[in-house]
Scaffold this active site. Structure first.
Site, short mmCIF file in Angstrom:
data_model
loop_
_atom_site.label_atom_id
_atom_site.label_comp_id
_atom_site.label_asym_id
_atom_site.label_seq_id
_atom_site.Cartn_x
_atom_site.Cartn_y
_atom_site.Cartn_z
CB THR A 198 -30.59 34.21 10.72
OG1 THR A 198 -31.71 34.84 11.63
CG2 THR A 198 -30.74 34.63 9.36
NE ARG A 226 -39.41 38.89 16.14
CZ ARG A 226 -38.42 38.39 15.78
NH1 ARG A 226 -38.36 37.43 14.82
NH2 ARG A 226 -37.08 39.15 16.01
N GLY A 228 -39.84 39.35 11.92
CA GLY A 228 -38.30 39.76 12.22
C GLY A 228 -37.69 40.64 11.14
CG ASP A 229 -33.50 40.86 11.46
OD1 ASP A 229 -33.87 39.87 12.01
OD2 ASP A 229 -32.27 41.03 11.50
CB THR A 249 -27.32 36.61 12.44
OG1 THR A 249 -27.79 35.82 13.45
CG2 THR A 249 -25.83 36.93 12.82
N GLY A 250 -29.21 37.92 14.62
CA GLY A 250 -29.25 38.71 16.08
C GLY A 250 -30.83 39.17 16.47
CG ASN A 251 -33.12 41.85 19.51
OD1 ASN A 251 -34.13 42.06 18.98
ND2 ASN A 251 -33.13 42.04 20.88
N GLY A 252 -33.55 40.68 15.61
CA GLY A 252 -33.86 41.60 14.66
C GLY A 252 -34.93 42.56 15.00
C1 SD4 Z 1 -34.81 37.57 14.12
N1 SD4 Z 1 -32.65 37.98 13.18
O1 SD4 Z 1 -35.82 37.07 13.66
C2 SD4 Z 1 -33.73 36.94 13.33
C3 SD4 Z 1 -32.88 35.86 14.36
C4 SD4 Z 1 -31.58 35.83 14.38
O2 SD4 Z 1 -29.44 35.04 15.29
O3 SD4 Z 1 -30.93 36.11 13.36
N2 SD4 Z 1 -30.82 35.18 15.19
O4 SD4 Z 1 -34.82 38.36 14.91
#
Ligand code: SD4
Length: 333
Positions: A198, A226, A228-229, A249-252
């Site tokens: 992201t 889907r 995400g966050d 950022t990450g596993n949203g």
């Molecule tokens: C998501 N958070 O859609 C986002 C992806 C992301 O580093 O930020 N990845 O889950």
């Protein structure tokens, strides 16, 4: 309680002592309005390796007194149109090979926000999010309806598939494996790595106004539909004009359960320093047992900033902050 099981009016008329007995703050005990932290000099913060490039787009605008809203939009547009695999057009296909986008923008002076989730066939997702914020009373529009909204606002429809995204999907689909979105929750132990990325940007302009935005195409091989966050206010990004702003950022899928960007800004409101607040916020996710890759970057109105991450042992998460003094890239450990 009255005899019908409700709260009697008398309790509400009982003055501060009665209200205190109910655990409700009376008029004289109402918490003070948040103290506005003085704004520092203009800045722009952008996450990941996108930082220096996006900041180089935003900084000349800030230096010329542009609004932080325009700065965040243009800095993120720059990344959305790079053709990067993780953000914007041409990246991360879903389970059926289509690229869909999530984005959000939030404007400090009005606490207004606009977002799109699972946006299809439109490239500048952050700009569509801005239209949601500025042209409607809504905060989030999703899916094909988001595409229809974008078309109404004059955006061109185009395929978001690139040679790279097509090849990535072909290679994955040839294996015939089920998407890892059906795997068990990453609690207690980490599962298969989940690939995603992201871009998030935060700007403070010369007038002292804050804006935050983020944009992503989410998680690789996600289940169609889907979201995400990133487009969830307080999850992917959050901004409070009196305090500061944050991006995640990450596993949203997991991170949105903790509203980490709202949480970290509220910790700063209560007086915690940005770095300590970022660490406490990420610790909350870890303490709940989740073992994921994720990070946040946060900046207070006065320019003090911090970042924290969980997981990503071999992936260097960073954010960059540009001020009149130049651009600094901060590795997050
Ligand atoms: C998501 N958070 O859609 C986002 C992806 C992301 O580093 O930020 N990845 O889950």
């Amino acid at each position: 309680m009255n005899d019908k099981g409700g709260i009697s009016r008398r309790a509400f008329g009982a003055g501060a002592a009665g209200l205190a007995a109910l655990g409700v703050a009376g008029a004289s005990e109402r918490p003070a309005r948040p103290k506005i932290i003085p704004a520092g000099k203009p800045f722009i913060l952008t996450t990941w390796d996108f930082g220096p490039g996006a900041n180089a787009v935003g900084w000349p605008m800030l230096a010329a007194d542009a609004s932080a809203l325009d700065v965040v939009e243009k800095a993120i547009n720059h990344v959305e149109l790079l053709g990067d695999y993780w953000v914007g057009a041409g990246g991360v296909p879903n389970e059926v090979g289509e690229t869909t986008l999530d984005a959000m923008i939030m404007w400090g002076p009005t606490h207004d926000a606009g977002a799109v989730g699972c946006l299809k066939r439109v490239k500048r997702a952050i700009s569509v999010a801005r239209k949601v914020m500025e042209e409607t009373q809504h905060s989030l529009i999703v899916g094909d309806d988001a595409t229809r909204f974008a078309a109404r606002m004059g955006f061109a429809e185009t395929s978001l598939t690139s040679v790279v995204s097509q090849q990535a999907w072909d290679k994955w689909a040839a294996k015939g494996e089920r998407t890892n979105a059906f795997d068990p929750e990453p609690i207690g132990k980490k599962g298969e790595p989940v690939s995603h990325d992201t871009v998030g940007s935060i700007a403070l302009d010369a007038a002292g106004n804050l804006c935050v935005g983020c944009s992503t195409n989410g998680r690789e091989f996600k289940i169609p539909g889907r979201v995400g966050d990133s487009p969830i206010i307080g999850a992917g990004a959050y901004c409070d004009q009196a305090v500061g702003a944050a991006v995640a950022t990450g596993n949203g899928d997991v991170m949105m359960r903790f509203l980490p960007t709202y949480h970290v800004v509220e910790l700063m409101r209560s007086g915690m320093e940005p770095q300590a607040a970022a660490e406490a916020t990420i610790r909350r996710i870890e303490d709940a047992g989740y073992r994921i890759d994720g990070g946040i970057a946060v900046i207070r109105r006065d320019g003090a900033h911090g970042g924290a991450k969980t997981g990503w042992k071999d992936t260097p998460f960073s954010y960059s902050v540009q001020t009149a003094a130049g651009n600094v890239k901060i590795p997050v450990s």
